[in-house]
Design a protein around this motif. Sequence first.
Motif, PDB file in Angstrom:
ATOM      1  N   PRO A   2      -1.405 -19.409   2.728  1.00 41.68           N
ATOM      2  CA  PRO A   2      -1.185 -19.020   1.324  1.00 41.68           C
ATOM      3  C   PRO A   2      -0.582 -17.621   1.233  1.00 41.68           C
ATOM      4  O   PRO A   2      -0.634 -16.841   2.190  1.00 41.68           O
ATOM      5  N   THR A   3      -0.011 -17.306   0.058  1.00 37.25           N
ATOM      6  CA  THR A   3       0.613 -15.998  -0.151  1.00 37.25           C
ATOM      7  C   THR A   3      -0.116 -15.225  -1.250  1.00 37.25           C
ATOM      8  O   THR A   3      -0.601 -15.802  -2.226  1.00 37.25           O
ATOM      9  N   ALA A   4      -0.175 -13.910  -1.066  1.00 34.99           N
ATOM     10  CA  ALA A   4      -0.752 -13.027  -2.084  1.00 34.99           C
ATOM     11  C   ALA A   4       0.031 -11.720  -2.076  1.00 34.99           C
ATOM     12  O   ALA A   4       0.461 -11.249  -1.021  1.00 34.99           O
ATOM     13  N   ASP A   5       0.212 -11.162  -3.251  1.00 31.93           N
ATOM     14  CA  ASP A   5       0.961  -9.916  -3.382  1.00 31.93           C
ATOM     15  C   ASP A   5       0.166  -8.956  -4.252  1.00 31.93           C
ATOM     16  O   ASP A   5      -0.725  -9.364  -5.006  1.00 31.93           O
ATOM     17  N   LYS A   6       0.521  -7.671  -4.141  1.00 35.46           N
ATOM     18  CA  LYS A   6      -0.090  -6.618  -4.956  1.00 35.46           C
ATOM     19  C   LYS A   6       1.008  -5.814  -5.611  1.00 35.46           C
ATOM     20  O   LYS A   6       2.037  -5.539  -4.995  1.00 35.46           O
ATOM     21  N   HIS A   7       0.796  -5.431  -6.864  1.00 36.26           N
ATOM     22  CA  HIS A   7       1.744  -4.527  -7.520  1.00 36.26           C
ATOM     23  C   HIS A   7       0.975  -3.368  -8.123  1.00 36.26           C
ATOM     24  O   HIS A   7      -0.009  -3.558  -8.835  1.00 36.26           O
ATOM     25  N   SER A   8       1.435  -2.157  -7.831  1.00 37.90           N
ATOM     26  CA  SER A   8       0.857  -0.957  -8.429  1.00 37.90           C
ATOM     27  C   SER A   8       1.817  -0.397  -9.462  1.00 37.90           C
ATOM     28  O   SER A   8       3.040  -0.414  -9.252  1.00 37.90           O
ATOM     29  N   THR A   9       1.274   0.116 -10.559  1.00 40.67           N
ATOM     30  CA  THR A   9       2.130   0.724 -11.575  1.00 40.67           C
ATOM     31  C   THR A   9       2.546   2.145 -11.197  1.00 40.67           C
ATOM     32  O   THR A   9       3.269   2.793 -11.944  1.00 40.67           O
ATOM     33  N   GLY A  10       2.107   2.636 -10.045  1.00 37.91           N
ATOM     34  CA  GLY A  10       2.640   3.879  -9.499  1.00 37.91           C
ATOM     35  C   GLY A  10       1.770   5.090  -9.751  1.00 37.91           C
ATOM     36  O   GLY A  10       1.175   5.234 -10.806  1.00 37.91           O
ATOM     37  N   GLY A  11       1.708   5.969  -8.761  1.00 39.12           N
ATOM     38  CA  GLY A  11       0.904   7.165  -8.909  1.00 39.12           C
ATOM     39  C   GLY A  11       1.224   8.182  -7.827  1.00 39.12           C
ATOM     40  O   GLY A  11       2.227   8.051  -7.121  1.00 39.12           O
TER      41      GLY A  11
ATOM     42  N   ASP B 123      -0.079   7.325  -3.767  1.00 38.75           N
ATOM     43  CA  ASP B 123      -0.427   5.898  -3.743  1.00 38.75           C
ATOM     44  C   ASP B 123       0.335   5.196  -2.623  1.00 38.75           C
ATOM     45  O   ASP B 123       1.414   4.649  -2.836  1.00 38.75           O
ATOM     46  N   LYS B 124      -0.267   5.235  -1.436  1.00 35.21           N
ATOM     47  CA  LYS B 124       0.356   4.616  -0.269  1.00 35.21           C
ATOM     48  C   LYS B 124      -0.314   3.294   0.099  1.00 35.21           C
ATOM     49  O   LYS B 124      -0.174   2.780   1.205  1.00 35.21           O
ATOM     50  N   ILE B 125      -1.066   2.717  -0.838  1.00 37.12           N
ATOM     51  CA  ILE B 125      -1.966   1.608  -0.520  1.00 37.12           C
ATOM     52  C   ILE B 125      -1.243   0.400   0.065  1.00 37.12           C
ATOM     53  O   ILE B 125      -1.772  -0.298   0.934  1.00 37.12           O
ATOM     54  N   THR B 126      -0.009   0.118  -0.384  1.00 38.55           N
ATOM     55  CA  THR B 126       0.723  -1.037   0.149  1.00 38.55           C
ATOM     56  C   THR B 126       0.821  -0.981   1.667  1.00 38.55           C
ATOM     57  O   THR B 126       0.753  -2.012   2.338  1.00 38.55           O
ATOM     58  N   LEU B 127       0.967   0.217   2.232  1.00 37.69           N
ATOM     59  CA  LEU B 127       1.216   0.335   3.668  1.00 37.69           C
ATOM     60  C   LEU B 127       0.065  -0.201   4.510  1.00 37.69           C
ATOM     61  O   LEU B 127       0.295  -1.055   5.381  1.00 37.69           O
ATOM     62  N   PRO B 128      -1.187   0.220   4.282  1.00 34.02           N
ATOM     63  CA  PRO B 128      -2.270  -0.400   5.050  1.00 34.02           C
ATOM     64  C   PRO B 128      -2.684  -1.777   4.519  1.00 34.02           C
ATOM     65  O   PRO B 128      -3.192  -2.610   5.280  1.00 34.02           O
ATOM     66  N   LEU B 129      -2.457  -2.032   3.228  1.00 33.26           N
ATOM     67  CA  LEU B 129      -2.949  -3.263   2.608  1.00 33.26           C
ATOM     68  C   LEU B 129      -2.221  -4.505   3.113  1.00 33.26           C
ATOM     69  O   LEU B 129      -2.855  -5.520   3.416  1.00 33.26           O
ATOM     70  N   ALA B 130      -0.897  -4.454   3.190  1.00 31.10           N
ATOM     71  CA  ALA B 130      -0.129  -5.651   3.575  1.00 31.10           C
ATOM     72  C   ALA B 130      -0.525  -6.149   4.970  1.00 31.10           C
ATOM     73  O   ALA B 130      -0.861  -7.341   5.137  1.00 31.10           O
ATOM     74  N   PRO B 131      -0.546  -5.302   5.998  1.00 29.62           N
ATOM     75  CA  PRO B 131      -0.966  -5.815   7.307  1.00 29.62           C
ATOM     76  C   PRO B 131      -2.444  -6.193   7.363  1.00 29.62           C
ATOM     77  O   PRO B 131      -2.821  -7.105   8.103  1.00 29.62           O
ATOM     78  N   LEU B 132      -3.280  -5.515   6.570  1.00 29.68           N
ATOM     79  CA  LEU B 132      -4.707  -5.844   6.552  1.00 29.68           C
ATOM     80  C   LEU B 132      -4.927  -7.260   6.029  1.00 29.68           C
ATOM     81  O   LEU B 132      -5.673  -8.045   6.638  1.00 29.68           O
ATOM     82  N   VAL B 133      -4.292  -7.591   4.916  1.00 32.00           N
ATOM     83  CA  VAL B 133      -4.454  -8.943   4.342  1.00 32.00           C
ATOM     84  C   VAL B 133      -3.839  -9.990   5.268  1.00 32.00           C
ATOM     85  O   VAL B 133      -4.390 -11.081   5.458  1.00 32.00           O
ATOM     86  N   ALA B 134      -2.704  -9.654   5.894  1.00 30.29           N
ATOM     87  CA  ALA B 134      -2.083 -10.579   6.851  1.00 30.29           C
ATOM     88  C   ALA B 134      -3.018 -10.849   8.033  1.00 30.29           C
ATOM     89  O   ALA B 134      -3.100 -11.990   8.513  1.00 30.29           O
ATOM     90  N   ALA B 135      -3.721  -9.807   8.472  1.00 34.45           N
ATOM     91  CA  ALA B 135      -4.652  -9.973   9.595  1.00 34.45           C
ATOM     92  C   ALA B 135      -5.819 -10.876   9.234  1.00 34.45           C
ATOM     93  O   ALA B 135      -6.502 -11.402  10.123  1.00 34.45           O
TER      94      ALA B 135
END
Length: 437
Positions: free
Chosen positions: A81-90, A93-105
């Motif tokens: 399955p696929t899941a994505d995250k969107h941040s409105t910016g801040g 806010d570097k969360i995408t960088l650790p989050l994407a590989p973490l969820v993939a793992a």
Amino acid sequence: MAERHDAVDVIRVKRDGGTLTDDQIDWVVDAYTRGVVADEQMSSLAMAILQRGMSRAEIARWTRAMIETGERLDFSSLSRPTADKHSTGGVGDKITLPLAPLVAACGVAVPQLSGRGLGHTGGTLDKLESIPGWRAALSNEEMLAQLEDVGAVVCAAGSGLAPADKKLYALRDVTGTVEAIPLIASSIMSKKIAEGTGVLVLDVKVGTGAFMKDLDQALELARTMVDLGTDAGVVTSALLTDMSTPLGRGIGNGLEVSESVDVLAGGGPADVVELTLALAREMLAGAGVTDVDPADALKDGRAMDAWRRMIAAQGGDPDAPMPDAPHVEEVRAERDGVITRMDALGVGVAAWRLGAGRARKEDPVQASAGVFLHKVVGDEVKAGDVIMTLHTETEDRMPRGLAALAEACDGAGTVDVTPGGSVERSIILDSVGAHTR
């Protein structure tokens, strides 16, 4: 070919507080994309929408009309399955960088189509381009292959996704209509729905360093976007998160990559770890994966392995050190006490002026520029302690960076050091939406 509507009639309906029909919305979005509706006419309609608002049905139709101007991606061929995250910016806010590989793992594929920074908010692609060799532009075929093999991809959105949004976004930016919640929501969600992800988690920032300064406004935006995603068949939820102070300690492209790697190695600032795990759990729950704790994947190295593979797959060297800025200056505490306030906007503007951000889309950014926070809200300090370090590749930018810290938006100063006392910071303010499968 004769047009079936007239732009002035459509403008008048919304100007007078009326409801646009589905056909009027379909026509005006398509006609604007084709160049039949002029910029000044769409500017007038955008202002009417800002002032008069839109119903849930109108926003849903507007979003659908924007999607229909371009292509849709399809991830149904993937084995997970696929899941994505969107941040409105801040700020920070570097969360995408650790989050994407973490969820993939943890077994869920993450197709993260990201953008570049503008003003005081950083862009994920700018951050990753601090890594030597890493490339943002992938074809749809490359994206699918990497999602199947690695499980995560962070890349630039192609021009084929919701082209109406690109044109309308640029217009809103110069006509004072950026704040229209129906247009913010449809802008974000048209691209995310067209992207084709099965699950979407929204990180809606609120506070001085966020686009939305007011909690009620942020909640309205979150609810509007959750409704749009749900109506389009995407499992959608939102977290409202605090952006009154910077997130983490590194603010700036290379600084944020280094901090993200620290998180993936099992360390990193507590607030970054907390938000990364909260969003990961939300994404996994939406995808129906409830028997995996992402905290374990941080501890045992699986998330780091996924990060290294994700970076290498896009030409980057995961072992390359981040560049060091040649010009560094320290900001020190003037007295003993506790840091009670560190304005996110002031720190973000400082990083921007130092070279980490851009004023125009075509401006270059510096990989090593930014601000590193040695102390954060709640920390005790002694007079003379280093609170933050400013980094830049261009020495004449340093005074402007220091000035930004001295003139935070409300004039009270960017950092307040108060004798005694302590401060607690809440990351997650509220959550919106529920997982329905």
